[in-house]
Motif scaffolding. Sequence first.
Motif, mmCIF file in Angstrom:
data_model
loop_
_atom_site.group_PDB
_atom_site.id
_atom_site.type_symbol
_atom_site.label_atom_id
_atom_site.label_comp_id
_atom_site.label_asym_id
_atom_site.label_seq_id
_atom_site.Cartn_x
_atom_site.Cartn_y
_atom_site.Cartn_z
ATOM 1 N N LEU A 106 0.728 -1.343 0.125
ATOM 2 C CA LEU A 106 0.102 -0.229 0.337
ATOM 3 C C LEU A 106 0.822 1.382 -0.175
ATOM 4 C CD1 LEU A 106 -2.907 -1.148 2.091
ATOM 5 C CD2 LEU A 106 -2.896 -0.497 0.182
ATOM 6 N N LEU A 107 2.247 1.231 0.859
ATOM 7 C CA LEU A 107 3.502 2.313 0.172
ATOM 8 C C LEU A 107 3.551 2.670 -0.891
ATOM 9 C CD1 LEU A 107 4.360 1.902 4.544
ATOM 10 C CD2 LEU A 107 3.325 3.907 3.478
ATOM 11 N N CYS A 108 3.710 1.272 -1.097
ATOM 12 C CA CYS A 108 4.419 1.581 -2.861
ATOM 13 C C CYS A 108 2.859 2.283 -3.105
ATOM 14 C CB CYS A 108 4.285 0.000 -3.083
ATOM 15 S SG CYS A 108 5.599 0.371 -4.717
ATOM 16 N N LEU A 109 1.699 2.028 -3.584
ATOM 17 C CA LEU A 109 1.077 2.374 -4.265
ATOM 18 C C LEU A 109 1.273 3.947 -3.860
ATOM 19 C CD1 LEU A 109 -1.764 -0.529 -4.092
ATOM 20 C CD2 LEU A 109 -0.542 -0.144 -6.471
ATOM 21 N N ALA A 110 1.001 3.827 -2.323
ATOM 22 C CA ALA A 110 0.932 5.495 -2.476
ATOM 23 C C ALA A 110 1.952 6.406 -2.883
ATOM 24 C CB ALA A 110 1.004 5.688 -0.830
ATOM 25 N N TYR A 111 2.761 6.063 -3.377
ATOM 26 C CA TYR A 111 4.454 6.382 -3.544
ATOM 27 C C TYR A 111 4.257 6.112 -5.222
ATOM 28 C CZ TYR A 111 9.090 7.504 -4.574
ATOM 29 O OH TYR A 111 10.388 8.558 -5.488
ATOM 30 N N MET A 124 11.585 -0.503 -3.813
ATOM 31 C CA MET A 124 10.620 0.614 -3.470
ATOM 32 C C MET A 124 10.555 1.575 -4.528
ATOM 33 S SD MET A 124 7.627 0.840 -1.377
ATOM 34 C CE MET A 124 7.542 0.203 -0.459
ATOM 35 N N LEU A 125 11.506 2.627 -4.276
ATOM 36 C CA LEU A 125 11.407 3.724 -5.585
ATOM 37 C C LEU A 125 11.332 3.562 -6.435
ATOM 38 C CD1 LEU A 125 12.327 6.483 -5.281
ATOM 39 C CD2 LEU A 125 14.598 6.149 -5.590
ATOM 40 N N GLY A 126 12.093 2.300 -6.912
ATOM 41 C CA GLY A 126 11.590 1.880 -8.420
ATOM 42 C C GLY A 126 10.382 1.070 -9.111
ATOM 43 N N VAL A 127 9.900 0.346 -8.046
ATOM 44 C CA VAL A 127 8.133 0.332 -8.362
ATOM 45 C C VAL A 127 7.152 1.469 -8.327
ATOM 46 C CG1 VAL A 127 6.414 -1.681 -7.459
ATOM 47 C CG2 VAL A 127 8.725 -2.327 -7.543
ATOM 48 N N GLY A 128 7.826 2.069 -7.581
ATOM 49 C CA GLY A 128 6.390 3.202 -7.488
ATOM 50 C C GLY A 128 6.807 4.572 -8.445
ATOM 51 N N SER A 129 8.362 3.752 -8.856
ATOM 52 C CA SER A 129 8.371 5.184 -9.925
ATOM 53 C C SER A 129 7.271 4.480 -11.083
ATOM 54 C CB SER A 129 9.292 5.152 -11.091
ATOM 55 O OG SER A 129 10.367 5.878 -9.736
ATOM 56 N N VAL A 130 6.054 3.526 -11.054
ATOM 57 C CA VAL A 130 5.768 3.370 -12.332
ATOM 58 C C VAL A 130 4.567 4.581 -12.514
ATOM 59 C CG1 VAL A 130 3.500 1.699 -12.743
ATOM 60 C CG2 VAL A 130 5.947 0.813 -11.941
ATOM 61 N N LEU A 173 1.354 6.749 -6.109
ATOM 62 C CA LEU A 173 1.067 8.517 -6.810
ATOM 63 C C LEU A 173 1.716 10.050 -6.830
ATOM 64 C CD1 LEU A 173 -1.980 8.339 -5.044
ATOM 65 C CD2 LEU A 173 -1.965 8.205 -7.234
ATOM 66 N N SER A 174 2.884 9.409 -5.595
ATOM 67 C CA SER A 174 3.711 10.676 -5.437
ATOM 68 C C SER A 174 4.553 10.530 -6.274
ATOM 69 C CB SER A 174 4.591 10.221 -4.408
ATOM 70 O OG SER A 174 5.482 11.256 -3.815
ATOM 71 N N GLN A 175 4.750 9.914 -7.592
ATOM 72 C CA GLN A 175 6.009 10.130 -8.706
ATOM 73 C C GLN A 175 4.866 11.015 -9.875
ATOM 74 O OE1 GLN A 175 8.690 9.357 -9.517
ATOM 75 N NE2 GLN A 175 9.691 8.754 -7.448
ATOM 76 N N PHE A 176 3.485 10.025 -9.496
ATOM 77 C CA PHE A 176 2.341 10.962 -10.781
ATOM 78 C C PHE A 176 2.152 12.495 -10.568
ATOM 79 C CE2 PHE A 176 -1.408 12.577 -11.849
ATOM 80 C CZ PHE A 176 -1.462 11.329 -13.054
ATOM 81 N N PHE A 177 2.645 12.361 -9.054
ATOM 82 C CA PHE A 177 1.795 13.946 -9.219
ATOM 83 C C PHE A 177 2.710 14.918 -9.827
ATOM 84 C CE2 PHE A 177 -1.666 12.280 -6.208
ATOM 85 C CZ PHE A 177 -3.077 12.898 -6.816
ATOM 86 N N ARG A 178 4.627 14.642 -9.493
ATOM 87 C CA ARG A 178 5.196 15.291 -9.705
ATOM 88 C C ARG A 178 6.167 15.380 -11.235
ATOM 89 N NH1 ARG A 178 10.248 12.174 -6.097
ATOM 90 N NH2 ARG A 178 8.303 12.015 -4.600
ATOM 91 N N ALA A 179 5.586 14.605 -11.625
ATOM 92 C CA ALA A 179 5.396 14.700 -13.244
ATOM 93 C C ALA A 179 4.425 14.604 -14.187
ATOM 94 C CB ALA A 179 6.188 13.299 -13.851
#
Length: 390
Positions: free
Chosen positions: A7-12, A133-139, A14-20
């Motif tokens: 779940l934290l990865c899914l939240a991340y 975590m960073l790599g998967v979240g960077s989806v 979103l974080s990667q999405f919003f910055r880009a």
Amino acid sequence: MRIDLVLLCLAYVLSQFFRAFLAVLTQVLETDVGATPADLAFASGLWFLVFAAMQIPVGAALDRVGPRRTSALLLLIGGGGGSALFAMATTPLHITVAMGLIGVGCAPVLMASYFIFARMYPPARFATLAALMLGVGSVGNLIAAYPTAWAAETIGWRATLWVLAAISASIAVGLWALVQDPPKANGTEKGSVLDLLKIPALWLLFPLMFVNYMPAAGIRGLWIGPYLSDVFTLTTSEIGQATLVMGVAMILGTFCYGPADRIFGTRKWVIICGSVVGAVALCGLAIFTDTSALRSVLLMSVVGFCGAAFPVLIAHARSFFPAHLTGRGVTLMNLFGIGGVGVMQFGSGKIHAAIAPTDSLLAYQTLFGLMAGLILLGALIYCFSEDRMD
């Protein structure tokens, strides 16, 4: 992987999405809301600066109340509320305020997972887990590319933001229900960020941490859109494809950096080599700014790949942290990393606005050259740091 980390990865994501995602919506936001590239640079910069400023209270909250309540509440209020405000925006100011609020919501999610890794997993595995975590979240970077362009053209950008508001709120509820707080550190030691700032070794890491992520996030999060549109007249769909390529490169870079410290037996020189290659790619963009769209996309992809040293830099710094200041330590490093991007977005917007009216090409050459110089300066200072492995 535990369900709370998923779940934290899914939240991340979103974080990667919003910055880009602003890079892809450059044209439609200018048409519908009157937001210029300078307006979007300011809004993007505010996201990063708010995100960075939140690291201090987030670090204290992680140490005191744990990642569950910290991540869930901020994501619900900031991520869900900010997305809803963005969906209703009618002026550039609304977009700016919405991006600031979203920055609040995204601030704790990656650091919450890093806090769990630092407290519950072997130290030698921290860099690999952090990179995973960073790599998967960077989806989220990929979703912010072509899929967002497609969604904006299909259902409209406002409907897209309403969907994101609902997703953010749903994930926040899941975090509240499922995240497991790690046990508190043994002992009764107390401290603050000031105690971390008294560690001399960290001061040689701060400059590179400040500039390392700056070019990759700045270009991918904003400037790739106006640059490809102004210089090569690419469409929204074509810009979406270009950002998708750069986003993939950033993810690959994260996965390559993660285990590299254990493979080569050094963190310091892995980071320095990557930084130099990224600076060379930026110099290439500054020199061959208008010769080929394909070449420019490839060079920006190299910048994205080499700018993914973030988890290794945090792992390097973490080796100097006292256990009871782990939360404050990882968020302090994140403050420098994300704060640098925010400062660059503000500054780059002003530089572009000052030069572009008379020479659009020179404006982008100046931005790329400035980024290259900053990376090289940060790497030079970092050369004097202590190379420490767990």
